[in-house]
Design a protein around this motif. Sequence first.
Motif, PDB file in Angstrom:
ATOM      1  N   ARG A   1     -36.007  -0.420  48.470  1.00  0.00           N
ATOM      2  CA  ARG A   1     -36.063  -1.373  47.087  1.00  0.00           C
ATOM      3  C   ARG A   1     -35.046  -1.117  46.189  1.00  0.00           C
ATOM      4  N   GLU A   2     -34.505   0.057  45.928  1.00  0.00           N
ATOM      5  CA  GLU A   2     -33.416   0.520  44.990  1.00  0.00           C
ATOM      6  C   GLU A   2     -31.967  -0.032  45.579  1.00  0.00           C
ATOM      7  N   LEU A   3     -31.926   0.108  46.882  1.00  0.00           N
ATOM      8  CA  LEU A   3     -30.800  -0.256  47.490  1.00  0.00           C
ATOM      9  C   LEU A   3     -30.400  -1.884  47.674  1.00  0.00           C
ATOM     10  N   GLY A   4     -31.805  -2.590  47.908  1.00  0.00           N
ATOM     11  CA  GLY A   4     -31.745  -3.790  47.982  1.00  0.00           C
ATOM     12  C   GLY A   4     -31.536  -4.506  46.573  1.00  0.00           C
ATOM     13  N   ASP A   5     -31.902  -3.953  45.719  1.00  0.00           N
ATOM     14  CA  ASP A   5     -31.449  -4.499  44.248  1.00  0.00           C
ATOM     15  C   ASP A   5     -30.134  -4.432  43.878  1.00  0.00           C
ATOM     16  N   ALA A   6     -29.444  -3.365  44.317  1.00  0.00           N
ATOM     17  CA  ALA A   6     -28.164  -3.319  44.190  1.00  0.00           C
ATOM     18  C   ALA A   6     -27.171  -4.117  45.032  1.00  0.00           C
ATOM     19  N   VAL A   7     -27.661  -4.272  46.227  1.00  0.00           N
ATOM     20  CA  VAL A   7     -26.896  -4.962  47.341  1.00  0.00           C
ATOM     21  C   VAL A   7     -26.936  -6.421  46.831  1.00  0.00           C
ATOM     22  N   ARG A   8     -28.129  -6.905  46.524  1.00  0.00           N
ATOM     23  CA  ARG A   8     -28.481  -8.452  46.144  1.00  0.00           C
ATOM     24  C   ARG A   8     -27.565  -8.765  44.869  1.00  0.00           C
TER      25      ARG A   8
ATOM     26  N   ARG B   1     -33.344  15.363  49.456  1.00  0.00           N
ATOM     27  CA  ARG B   1     -33.609  15.191  48.117  1.00  0.00           C
ATOM     28  C   ARG B   1     -32.705  13.983  47.624  1.00  0.00           C
ATOM     29  N   ALA B   2     -31.685  13.479  48.224  1.00  0.00           N
ATOM     30  CA  ALA B   2     -30.827  12.406  47.800  1.00  0.00           C
ATOM     31  C   ALA B   2     -30.508  12.477  46.225  1.00  0.00           C
ATOM     32  N   GLN B   3     -30.155  13.799  45.942  1.00  0.00           N
ATOM     33  CA  GLN B   3     -30.051  14.009  44.363  1.00  0.00           C
ATOM     34  C   GLN B   3     -28.738  13.544  43.921  1.00  0.00           C
ATOM     35  N   ARG B   4     -27.619  13.158  44.758  1.00  0.00           N
ATOM     36  CA  ARG B   4     -26.486  12.565  44.022  1.00  0.00           C
ATOM     37  C   ARG B   4     -26.444  11.095  44.656  1.00  0.00           C
ATOM     38  N   TRP B   5     -27.493  10.382  45.053  1.00  0.00           N
ATOM     39  CA  TRP B   5     -27.196   9.101  45.426  1.00  0.00           C
ATOM     40  C   TRP B   5     -27.203   8.138  44.294  1.00  0.00           C
ATOM     41  N   ASP B   6     -26.242   7.032  44.388  1.00  0.00           N
ATOM     42  CA  ASP B   6     -26.049   6.309  43.607  1.00  0.00           C
ATOM     43  C   ASP B   6     -26.013   4.661  44.370  1.00  0.00           C
ATOM     44  N   PRO B   7     -27.059   4.177  44.348  1.00  0.00           N
ATOM     45  CA  PRO B   7     -27.125   2.821  45.150  1.00  0.00           C
ATOM     46  C   PRO B   7     -25.845   1.712  45.138  1.00  0.00           C
ATOM     47  N   ALA B   8     -25.671   1.839  43.656  1.00  0.00           N
ATOM     48  CA  ALA B   8     -24.615   1.026  43.168  1.00  0.00           C
ATOM     49  C   ALA B   8     -23.264   1.524  43.493  1.00  0.00           C
ATOM     50  N   GLN B   9     -23.141   2.630  43.723  1.00  0.00           N
ATOM     51  CA  GLN B   9     -21.791   3.163  44.264  1.00  0.00           C
ATOM     52  C   GLN B   9     -21.649   2.925  45.665  1.00  0.00           C
ATOM     53  N   TRP B  10     -22.893   2.988  46.352  1.00  0.00           N
ATOM     54  CA  TRP B  10     -22.858   2.528  47.533  1.00  0.00           C
ATOM     55  C   TRP B  10     -22.325   1.240  47.796  1.00  0.00           C
ATOM     56  N   THR B  11     -23.092   0.319  47.208  1.00  0.00           N
ATOM     57  CA  THR B  11     -22.833  -1.127  47.310  1.00  0.00           C
ATOM     58  C   THR B  11     -21.295  -1.555  47.094  1.00  0.00           C
ATOM     59  N   ASP B  12     -20.735  -0.964  46.188  1.00  0.00           N
ATOM     60  CA  ASP B  12     -19.313  -1.040  45.460  1.00  0.00           C
ATOM     61  C   ASP B  12     -18.689  -0.867  46.623  1.00  0.00           C
TER      62      ASP B  12
ATOM     63  N   GLY C   1     -27.197  12.007  49.366  1.00  0.00           N
ATOM     64  CA  GLY C   1     -26.653  10.643  49.334  1.00  0.00           C
ATOM     65  C   GLY C   1     -25.235  10.246  49.278  1.00  0.00           C
ATOM     66  N   THR C   2     -24.293  11.304  49.277  1.00  0.00           N
ATOM     67  CA  THR C   2     -22.792  11.004  49.153  1.00  0.00           C
ATOM     68  C   THR C   2     -22.580  10.791  50.736  1.00  0.00           C
ATOM     69  N   ILE C   3     -21.159   9.891  50.705  1.00  0.00           N
ATOM     70  CA  ILE C   3     -20.555   9.457  51.842  1.00  0.00           C
ATOM     71  C   ILE C   3     -19.251  10.192  51.822  1.00  0.00           C
ATOM     72  N   ASP C   4     -19.105  10.928  53.158  1.00  0.00           N
ATOM     73  CA  ASP C   4     -17.743  11.628  53.117  1.00  0.00           C
ATOM     74  C   ASP C   4     -16.489  10.933  53.151  1.00  0.00           C
ATOM     75  N   ASP C   5     -15.411  11.684  52.872  1.00  0.00           N
ATOM     76  CA  ASP C   5     -14.243  11.194  52.508  1.00  0.00           C
ATOM     77  C   ASP C   5     -13.580  10.409  53.828  1.00  0.00           C
ATOM     78  N   THR C   6     -14.136  10.917  55.003  1.00  0.00           N
ATOM     79  CA  THR C   6     -13.454  10.278  56.042  1.00  0.00           C
ATOM     80  C   THR C   6     -13.897   8.897  56.412  1.00  0.00           C
ATOM     81  N   GLN C   7     -15.253   8.793  56.337  1.00  0.00           N
ATOM     82  CA  GLN C   7     -15.716   7.444  56.331  1.00  0.00           C
ATOM     83  C   GLN C   7     -15.526   6.549  55.134  1.00  0.00           C
TER      84      GLN C   7
END
Length: 473
Positions: free
Chosen positions: A175-182, A121-132, A353-359
């Motif tokens: 597309r969403e991730l690409g927008d945030a990355v660029r 579901r990617a319900q907690r995914w924030d592409p800007a947060q990933w990119t940061d 959509g979250t990345i765990d604390d270890t990574q």
Amino acid sequence: MLGSQRITRRSLLAGSAAAPLAAAGLGTSSPLRAQALVHSGPYEPTWESLGGHRPPSWFDDAKLGIFVHWGIFSVPAWAPRGEYAEWYPSRMRDPNNPTHAYHRQTYGAGFAYRDFIPMFRAQRWDPAQWTDLFAAAGAGYVVPVGVHHDGFPLWDTATTTWNSATMGPRRDILRELGDAVRARGLHYAPSYHQLLNYYAPEYDAPHPGYLSEKYLREWLRPQVRELVEDIGTEMLWLDGDWMATAEDFGTRELVAWYYNRAAARGDGVLVNDRLGQVRSQHGDFYTQEYDHDTGQGPDHKWENTRGCGLSFGYNTNEPAEDYLTLDELVTLFVDTVAHWGNLLLNVGPRADGTIDDTQTALLRGLGRWLSVNGEGIHGTRAWRVQRGRTADGLETRYTTRDSGERVYVFLLGRPGTTVTLPAADLPPLRRDHRVRLLGHGRPLHWASRGDTVVVDLPTPRDQPVHCLELREV
């Protein structure tokens, strides 16, 4: 790591990936030929012509990329230790693999892989947060898996309705991730893994036309073109190449089209070596994956790819000891860069959509180290000597910039109050040369003593690798 017990992608073919293909009459020995993609320009679909391509400097300057394996397989998020969790749809069908028993015990024998889609579901995914996070790690480019071997594209493709925009998350992830990355000024290059298809959700089985001309014409080539023309990928990062030859896949034609299109637009693009049984032979850069295709060096640009742990996809069965420590990660990174490689470090997000604390901690720790020592990494080139040792046995690695006017010496470990380096590994030092420890403001005292150079060090900060800069003032 598990050494010789590690399961590589190639060894996995001995299992359930090969069996369904053979059962469908779609073995890898069929003589297949792809039709040429027509696009006029300077490049022809020959190895000689393609070998004349010059990749953009941004790739060599970046040094660090972030790989992202995320998809349906992130729901079960399970594999035996040392195996890849993203291979779940293949391994769940193999009675000889522990994943088969795990799946039946956890979800039931009648639960198909495609039944996981509503749970992705990617319900907690924030592409800007990933990119940061990726930017904080010091990465210069991001390579999300556009579609893995499971045939579920993470963009709004016209080739199938079974994709992330119409099912599961119902979001055009690429597309969403690409927008945030660029927006952060990073380079973006979604990868494509359908040179091997061991599953297609619409069939709940391998794609019935896999490796046929129809598969190439209606599935593979259109999807690659969408990644290039609609999503915008700055490299062709392909995978699944061991299943057939470059002639079977038509990758020479594909690469020639890609290069010519970029030349006409003034774009800087590049291609990896996973083109069809030609690894470490053709491509703008060669690839190493864990313990596969090792031995890369400064004779050809290359990329070292691996996960923070032993899997690319998130694996809940992976204990903490299977993950790199920060010391190991920094040492691996420095060693790769010194030998003219890039590190493509993978993260495996959870299904939400979250990345765990270890990574997350590993990426932030690498970024903190780079904030002090990045001058010796980003934008550098390989020095004439890549590795050595100090007089007391501390391993060293080298990089350079400004045509050799600056040389960086990485001390792999925690040195004492002095370090003695072989003069033969260094540029000829004169009185006007300055030596400094990155992160320390003042120049250091140094002296030539026979065939060595002795440098007095300040009390070093607590970090896994220290870096000296040698520069003519």
